[in-house]
Design a protein around this motif. Structure first.
Motif, short mmCIF file in Angstrom:
data_model
loop_
_atom_site.label_atom_id
_atom_site.label_comp_id
_atom_site.label_asym_id
_atom_site.label_seq_id
_atom_site.Cartn_x
_atom_site.Cartn_y
_atom_site.Cartn_z
N PRO A 173 -9.49 -2.02 -5.73
CA PRO A 173 -8.60 -2.52 -6.20
C PRO A 173 -9.09 -2.19 -7.43
O PRO A 173 -10.34 -2.31 -7.93
N VAL A 174 -8.23 -1.59 -9.33
CA VAL A 174 -8.80 -1.70 -9.82
C VAL A 174 -8.73 -2.88 -10.81
O VAL A 174 -7.98 -3.75 -9.98
N GLY A 175 -9.72 -3.98 -11.12
CA GLY A 175 -10.07 -4.61 -12.10
C GLY A 175 -11.44 -5.36 -10.73
O GLY A 175 -11.71 -6.52 -10.88
N LEU A 176 -11.37 -5.21 -9.65
CA LEU A 176 -12.71 -6.17 -8.54
C LEU A 176 -13.56 -4.76 -8.72
O LEU A 176 -13.57 -3.98 -9.46
N ALA A 177 -14.90 -5.64 -8.32
CA ALA A 177 -16.17 -5.14 -8.20
C ALA A 177 -17.31 -5.30 -7.40
O ALA A 177 -17.13 -6.05 -6.50
N CYS A 234 8.58 -8.30 -2.31
CA CYS A 234 7.76 -9.25 -2.61
C CYS A 234 6.33 -8.30 -3.18
O CYS A 234 6.14 -7.65 -3.05
N ARG A 235 5.67 -9.37 -4.89
CA ARG A 235 4.65 -8.88 -5.07
C ARG A 235 3.48 -9.52 -4.42
O ARG A 235 3.27 -10.46 -4.26
N TYR A 236 2.89 -8.67 -4.08
CA TYR A 236 1.22 -8.81 -3.74
C TYR A 236 0.20 -8.34 -4.24
O TYR A 236 -0.37 -7.14 -5.11
N ASP A 237 -0.89 -8.94 -4.91
CA ASP A 237 -2.10 -8.87 -5.65
C ASP A 237 -2.77 -8.96 -4.98
O ASP A 237 -3.87 -9.81 -4.33
N ALA A 238 -4.34 -7.90 -5.16
CA ALA A 238 -5.42 -8.05 -4.18
C ALA A 238 -6.63 -9.14 -4.77
O ALA A 238 -6.76 -9.16 -6.05
N THR A 239 -6.98 -9.32 -3.72
CA THR A 239 -8.84 -10.12 -4.48
C THR A 239 -9.54 -9.62 -2.81
O THR A 239 -9.36 -9.06 -2.40
N LEU A 240 -10.46 -10.11 -3.97
CA LEU A 240 -12.02 -9.79 -3.21
C LEU A 240 -12.50 -11.27 -2.55
O LEU A 240 -13.11 -12.15 -3.46
N GLN A 241 -12.78 -11.04 -0.99
CA GLN A 241 -13.98 -12.43 -1.08
C GLN A 241 -14.95 -11.74 -0.39
O GLN A 241 -15.84 -10.43 -0.08
N THR A 242 -16.42 -12.55 -0.62
CA THR A 242 -17.73 -11.79 -0.45
C THR A 242 -17.89 -12.73 0.54
O THR A 242 -17.81 -13.78 1.01
N CYS A 243 -18.65 -11.86 1.97
CA CYS A 243 -18.53 -12.79 2.68
C CYS A 243 -20.06 -12.80 3.12
O CYS A 243 -21.22 -12.50 2.60
N ALA A 244 -19.87 -14.38 3.54
CA ALA A 244 -21.27 -15.36 4.12
C ALA A 244 -21.86 -14.53 4.95
O ALA A 244 -23.71 -14.43 4.84
N GLY A 245 -21.40 -13.63 5.52
CA GLY A 245 -22.64 -13.13 7.07
C GLY A 245 -21.88 -12.13 6.96
O GLY A 245 -22.80 -11.03 6.12
N ALA A 246 -21.09 -11.00 6.99
CA ALA A 246 -20.49 -9.57 7.42
C ALA A 246 -19.28 -9.94 7.80
O ALA A 246 -18.66 -10.70 8.08
N CYS A 247 -18.75 -8.29 7.41
CA CYS A 247 -16.82 -8.04 7.22
C CYS A 247 -16.79 -7.24 8.47
O CYS A 247 -17.27 -6.61 8.88
N ASP A 248 -15.51 -7.62 8.91
CA ASP A 248 -15.40 -7.69 10.39
C ASP A 248 -14.53 -6.20 10.59
O ASP A 248 -13.41 -6.65 10.28
N PRO A 249 -14.69 -5.34 10.47
CA PRO A 249 -13.68 -4.20 9.82
C PRO A 249 -12.91 -4.26 11.10
O PRO A 249 -11.91 -3.76 11.11
#
Length: 493
Positions: free
Chosen positions: A37-41, A160-175
């Motif tokens: 999403p635009v605005g995240l990195a 309803c409007r939803y906004d994207a947020t970024l969470q950096t995982c302490a271990g790994a992201c489970d797809p």
């Protein structure tokens, strides 16, 4: 003896003086970031391996194409023979759509002094509308980055409007499950053959301690900590509420000491009518290198009641932090703090890069200036509600706002400026010289409507937020190369 020595060494000169040489292997040669999403990195690693028998020096990671979306978080590196290291590339899309580019890994390698790595990613909308009972699904953007969607308001036609947020995982992201695992979680589900121990009921022989009543001195509260927009309905019977707000902290740059600016703090008591609705905006801390932070707001209809200014972003150079200075300024109370000027120059290419000034009660902060023989840009001024930009490459200086309302923005890595923080009046963006040096962005100003009583304002000062002891960590400016903390709004009654 001399003749005997020379005779014994005849023909051995070439082997004794054989030159050792570094050799490079780079993997992968294609780096695909996927949908961000635009605005995240997010960032991904490139592995650089030395397969030669002399020291390998990585001298530059040169981005080509889409320099405002891709940036190198590392530049120089030294790799011993037989060893390897990782360098990281960041993708922070500024517009929607597919973005492509490449990074050239330049070194002293004997076999390949410039290895290209193809880059791709797709910028997606930060906010989406949909069914109020079914938010957009979460997904793994990288092996350690989880994208989720939080409800942040309403759209047209009952959606309803939803906004994207970024969470950096302490271990790994489970797809498979679209969740974060911690560093010790192997990811396997619980063993269904082993039931949870239900054989020991709670001890019914010890009644709850009723002798200590709740602390009557702590009023009920609605606490908002996730960036976005909310509504607060005043409970029946309430005629006043206490508002406390912190803006967001700016993102640090990569220059030595170039931290993000801390947020401003505002508190006041507001007379209210039972069942009326207030609008609450919670500030987003700087989400990418050099981004100024958003501000926190409380509104009654179109009337602004309170604003806590966001901190400015830190400045960056193109040589992985070989310059010093460029701290982002703190959010105001009421006036925002000026961003720090560049400390270490590099004549003649970069002789000056000043910070943006802070927003005031009446006007946005002025943009910083830059001077030198290399391509340079002045920062953009802040304005009502928004911080100024400090971005541009190859002599193309971007114009307009960066951090806007509660959202962060406006800064740039790899020789870009620190963006101004948002606020009642936003801070100015820093002056910078691409890709040599930068100043820091100015902090946004804070505001309290005259109808508030018992009003307190406290400025952020460089990295520290106002009223830091009460903030629970909200609004602190980011360390070098680190995001700033999100804002916080409390409604006490």
């Amino acid at each position: 003896m001399a003749q005997l020595f020379l005779s014994a060494c005849t023909g051995c000169e070439d082997t004794n003086l054989e030159q050792r040489k570094p050799r490079v292997e780079v993997s992968p040669t294609v780096l695909a970031f996927g949908r961000i999403p635009v605005g995240l990195a997010v960032d991904l690693p490139i592995t650089v391996k030395n397969t030669g028998d002399a020291e390998l020096r990585v001298e530059e990671l040169a981005i080509r194409g889409a320099e405002t979306s891709f940036s190198a978080l590392d530049q120089g590196a030294v790799v011993a023979p037989g060893q390897q290291t990782e360098v990281r590339i960041q993708f922070a899309p500024t517009t929607e759509g597919v973005v492509t580019g490449r990074v050239l890994v330049r070194s002293n390698a004997e076999n390949n002094a410039e290895v290209p790595v193809e880059l791709s990613g797709e910028g997606t909308p930060r906010s989406v509308c949909g069914d109020c009972t079914t938010p957009p699904p979460a997904y793994c953007a990288t092996p350690v980055a989880l994208i989720t969607y939080e409800p942040m308001g309403t759209c047209v036609q009952g959606e309803c409007r939803y906004d994207a947020t970024l969470q950096t995982c302490a271990g790994a992201c489970d797809p498979a499950r679209s969740i974060c695992r911690d560093a010790t979680d192997g990811g396997e589900p619980p063993d269904a053959s082993t039931p949870v121990d239900a054989g020991t009921p709670p001890d019914a022989g010890t009644p709850p301690d009723a002798g200590t009543p709740p602390d009557a001195g702590t009023p009920p509260a609605n606490v908002y900590t996730v960036p976005g927009e909310y509504t607060f309905v005043v409970p029946a019977g309430m005629t006043s509420v206490t508002l406390k707000a912190w803006g967001g902290g700016g993102h640090g740059g990569n220059q030595i000491g170039a931290t993000g600016g801390g947020a401003g703090f505002v508190r006041g008591v507001l007379a209210v009518t039972p069942l009326e609705t207030l609008v609450v905006w919670v500030a987003e801390g700087g989400q990418a290198q050099g981004y100024g932070a958003g501000a926190s707001w409380v509104k009654r209809g179109e009337t602004t009641l309170l604003v806590a200014g966001g901190g400015g972003g830190g400045g960056s150079d193109g040589c992985s932090g070989c310059k010093g200075g460029g701290r982002g300024g703190g959010g105001g109370g009421p006036d925002g703090q000026r961003g720090e000027d560049l400390v270490d120059t590099l004549a003649p290419y970069c002789t000056q890069a000043t910070g943006g000034t802070g927003g005031t009660t009446n006007a946005g902060g002025a943009g910083g200036t830059a001077a030198g023989t290399a391509v340079h840009c002045d920062g953009q001024p802040g304005q009502l509600g928004a911080g100024g930009r400090a971005t541009g490459v190859n002599g193309q200086c971007d114009v307009g706002i960066g951090a806007d309302g509660w959202r962060s923005g406006g800064g740039q890595a790899n020789g870009g400026g620190g963006g101004g923080g948002a606020g009642y009046q936003g801070g100015g963006g820093a002056g910078f010289i691409w890709t040599y040096c930068s100043g820091g962005g100015g902090g946004g100003s804070s505001y309290a409507d005259p109808s508030l009583t018992s009003m307190v304002m406290e400025s952020g000062t460089w990295q520290e937020q106002g009223a830091a002891g009460e903030s629970q960590g909200a609004g602190r400016g980011g360390d070098v190369l680190s995001p700033g903390a999100n804002g916080r709004v409390e409604v006490l009654y």
